[in-house]
Design an enzyme around this catalytic site. Sequence first.
Site, short mmCIF file in Angstrom:
data_model
loop_
_atom_site.label_atom_id
_atom_site.label_comp_id
_atom_site.label_asym_id
_atom_site.label_seq_id
_atom_site.Cartn_x
_atom_site.Cartn_y
_atom_site.Cartn_z
N ARG A 90 9.82 -0.30 54.95
CA ARG A 90 9.33 0.04 56.29
C ARG A 90 9.06 1.55 56.42
NH1 ARG A 90 10.49 3.59 60.22
NH2 ARG A 90 12.71 3.30 59.84
N ASP A 91 10.09 2.37 56.42
CA ASP A 91 9.91 3.80 56.63
C ASP A 91 9.14 4.40 55.46
OD1 ASP A 91 10.14 6.23 57.89
OD2 ASP A 91 12.31 6.36 57.77
N HIS B 245 20.50 8.72 59.40
CA HIS B 245 19.18 8.45 58.83
C HIS B 245 18.56 9.82 58.53
CE1 HIS B 245 15.25 6.17 58.69
NE2 HIS B 245 14.80 7.38 58.94
N HIS C 47 16.26 12.63 56.52
CA HIS C 47 15.04 12.89 55.73
C HIS C 47 15.27 14.17 54.93
CE1 HIS C 47 11.87 10.06 57.47
NE2 HIS C 47 12.99 9.74 58.10
N CYS D 170 7.43 9.74 58.77
CA CYS D 170 7.06 9.11 60.03
C CYS D 170 5.65 9.55 60.40
CB CYS D 170 8.04 9.50 61.14
SG CYS D 170 7.55 8.85 62.75
N ASN E 181 12.27 10.50 52.74
CA ASN E 181 13.60 10.09 53.18
C ASN E 181 14.61 10.49 52.10
OD1 ASN E 181 11.74 8.21 54.71
ND2 ASN E 181 13.69 7.56 55.53
#
Length: 305
Positions: A17-18, A209, A211, A242, A251
């Site tokens: 996803r990310d 989360h 990065h 993002c 990430n």
Amino acid sequence: MLEELPDRVSIYEVSPRDGLQNEAKPIALEAKKRLVDALIAAKLERIELTSFVSPRWIPQLADAEDLIRAVTPRSDVAFSALCPNATGLERARATGLREIAVFLSASETHNRKNTNKSIARSLSVFGEVVPPALELGMRVRAYVSTVWGCPYEGEVDPRRALEITRQLLDLGCYQVSLGDTIGVGNPLQTQRIVSLFSAEVPLEKLALHLHDTRGTALANALVGLEMGVRDFDASIAGLGGCPYAPGAAGNLATEDLVNMLHGMGVRTGVDLDKLIEAGKVAEDVIGRKLPGKVHQAGAFVRRHG
Ligand code: HMG
Ligand code: MG
């Protein structure tokens, strides 16, 4: 420092996803499936597969239903997907997915750019998503982005993120993942943020989360670990970013995090050798070299895990 490390932490893998949402070049469904299979083979237990967002906003994930249907449900892996609104929930429900994640930002401008809503409006929309999802028997996770800084507003008051987190937990989200969306955090700031949150929220309800845009993700994770955080998001080979956060590339790489944890005797349940193979699959799928270090250098310490 580091005298009371935990036995085990939980890794929440976000690469499908990310990692993929930012890629301009379309990635074929079979290639995404190959990446997911490699992550499953590495024994990752929580994998965020895709997003039920507007395909106009995120064209790369327009095949969300197809990918979820291509992945066989397993009792040993919790699959999830981002879900911004009731339309997203209906799409998730139709696939039989058991977990979704809602998301918003701690800064107004990023939230508007990312979801076309004010923070207050996002929270009110989640009132139409989280309780119905729970009634359907789903688990609901939440993200609060830009906690360490916003690409549009700069400094963000972490008390704002804490207030949002409280509301998300009150709605019934089982965990809130705090995002350093553009990778501007430093370890002292992380210590202050975790300390502020831990006074008000049980730490098992929080995840980090991070990065690695400026190379500080692992240092920030270590501070969180030392302070009692037991849940970390990561993305194989450092894939990701993002689309509505300029400069958010990269990430925290899953294999770098797992290598560090296993080296310190902290188990993750993940097979590091297979994870390194998954890093190579990710590079193959994307068609370029990715920033994660351990999938390139190889693991050194393999005795724990
Ligand atoms: P909007 O345009 O305000 O939505 O977008 P709307 O409700 O006005 O609807 C407009 C159209 O979109 C309608 O279609 C809806 O049906 C459709 P039309 O009638 O015009 O044909 N629509 C949808 N279609 C499919 N699935 C849906 C959906 N909802 C509406 N769920 C919306 C609002 C939130 C949908 C939009 O802004 C959006 O999709 N944003 C996606 C943002 C995104 O995915 N960003 C990246 C993820 S966040 C992130 O990366 C940060 C994170 O990693 C943590 C961190 O790093 O900190 C999580
Ligand atoms: Mg992210």
